[in-house]
Design an enzyme around this catalytic site. Sequence first.
Site, PDB file in Angstrom:
ATOM      1  N   HIS A  51       0.859  -1.182   0.000  1.00 21.14           N
ATOM      2  CA  HIS A  51       0.000   0.000   0.000  1.00 21.14           C
ATOM      3  C   HIS A  51       0.897   1.236   0.000  1.00 21.14           C
ATOM      4  O   HIS A  51       2.125   1.123   0.138  1.00 21.14           O
ATOM      5  CB  HIS A  51      -0.944  -0.006   1.207  1.00 21.14           C
ATOM      6  CG  HIS A  51      -0.251   0.040   2.534  1.00 21.14           C
ATOM      7  ND1 HIS A  51      -0.200  -1.033   3.384  1.00 21.14           N
ATOM      8  CD2 HIS A  51       0.436   1.021   3.147  1.00 21.14           C
ATOM      9  CE1 HIS A  51       0.482  -0.705   4.468  1.00 21.14           C
ATOM     10  NE2 HIS A  51       0.892   0.535   4.340  1.00 21.14           N
TER      11      HIS A  51
HETATM   12  P1  TYD Z   1      -1.518  -2.444   7.771  1.00 21.70           P
HETATM   13  O1  TYD Z   1      -0.930  -1.084   7.930  1.00 21.70           O
HETATM   14  O2  TYD Z   1      -2.323  -2.709   6.520  1.00 21.70           O
HETATM   15  O3  TYD Z   1      -0.387  -3.561   7.885  1.00 21.70           O
HETATM   16  P2  TYD Z   1       0.888  -3.926   6.990  1.00 21.70           P
HETATM   17  O4  TYD Z   1       1.174  -2.798   6.062  1.00 21.70           O
HETATM   18  O5  TYD Z   1       1.978  -4.158   7.965  1.00 21.70           O
HETATM   19  O6  TYD Z   1       0.608  -5.200   6.248  1.00 21.70           O
HETATM   20  O7  TYD Z   1      -2.421  -2.749   9.053  1.00 21.70           O
HETATM   21  C1  TYD Z   1      -2.935  -4.041   9.290  1.00 21.70           C
HETATM   22  C2  TYD Z   1      -4.158  -3.908  10.159  1.00 21.70           C
HETATM   23  O8  TYD Z   1      -3.828  -3.316  11.429  1.00 21.70           O
HETATM   24  C3  TYD Z   1      -5.238  -3.037   9.544  1.00 21.70           C
HETATM   25  O9  TYD Z   1      -6.484  -3.690   9.693  1.00 21.70           O
HETATM   26  C4  TYD Z   1      -5.267  -1.786  10.369  1.00 21.70           C
HETATM   27  C5  TYD Z   1      -4.626  -2.183  11.682  1.00 21.70           C
HETATM   28  N1  TYD Z   1      -3.790  -1.089  12.227  1.00 21.70           N
HETATM   29  C6  TYD Z   1      -4.303  -0.291  13.234  1.00 21.70           C
HETATM   30  O10 TYD Z   1      -5.451  -0.456  13.706  1.00 21.70           O
HETATM   31  N2  TYD Z   1      -3.522   0.722  13.732  1.00 21.70           N
HETATM   32  C7  TYD Z   1      -2.277   0.955  13.258  1.00 21.70           C
HETATM   33  O11 TYD Z   1      -1.581   1.889  13.740  1.00 21.70           O
HETATM   34  C8  TYD Z   1      -1.753   0.124  12.196  1.00 21.70           C
HETATM   35  C9  TYD Z   1      -0.388   0.322  11.637  1.00 21.70           C
HETATM   36  C10 TYD Z   1      -2.558  -0.887  11.718  1.00 21.70           C
END
Ligand code: TYD
Length: 133
Positions: A51
């Site tokens: 993303h």
């Molecule tokens: P995401 O940022 O998509 O993870 P990655 O890039 O590491 O694969 O986040 C994964 C999940 O965690 C998403 O459902 C949102 C949640 N999340 C939070 O609630 N708060 C946060 O600060 C972060 C980073 C993620």
Amino acid sequence: MYEATIIELPKIHNVAGNITVINNDDTKLPFDVRRVYYLYDIPGGESRGAHAHKELQQLIIAASGSFDITLDDGNTKRRFSLSRPYMGLYMPQCLWRKLDNFSSGAICLVLASHNYNENDYLRDYELFLNFYK
Ligand code: TYD
């Protein structure tokens, strides 16, 4: 893209172990740290990210173990390997990122410029390309 860079963090060395301190006021990060989170227990072969963020800036540190990060600005891709707790990768906004090649026990520590906001995410690559234009 060329603003993305590795930042060497201060290290307080001691025979009994090292300390790295990131003071919001003293460490010359390009942003104020608003949020800290970390990824851990990452199964072998998994990848994270895929993303971009509209506004969020981040500093990513391999607090333990190692992993790779591929950054993509829609034209150019750059791959970084992180494996030292005193090295951080500064990621400005608007870069597509993918994290992979996590070693066993890796901890990915992230310092972020803003609170969590799902509206700041671009999770679709085509949308990201259009947003960037
Ligand atoms: P995401 O940022 O998509 O993870 P990655 O890039 O590491 O694969 O986040 C994964 C999940 O965690 C998403 O459902 C949102 C949640 N999340 C939070 O609630 N708060 C946060 O600060 C972060 C980073 C993620």
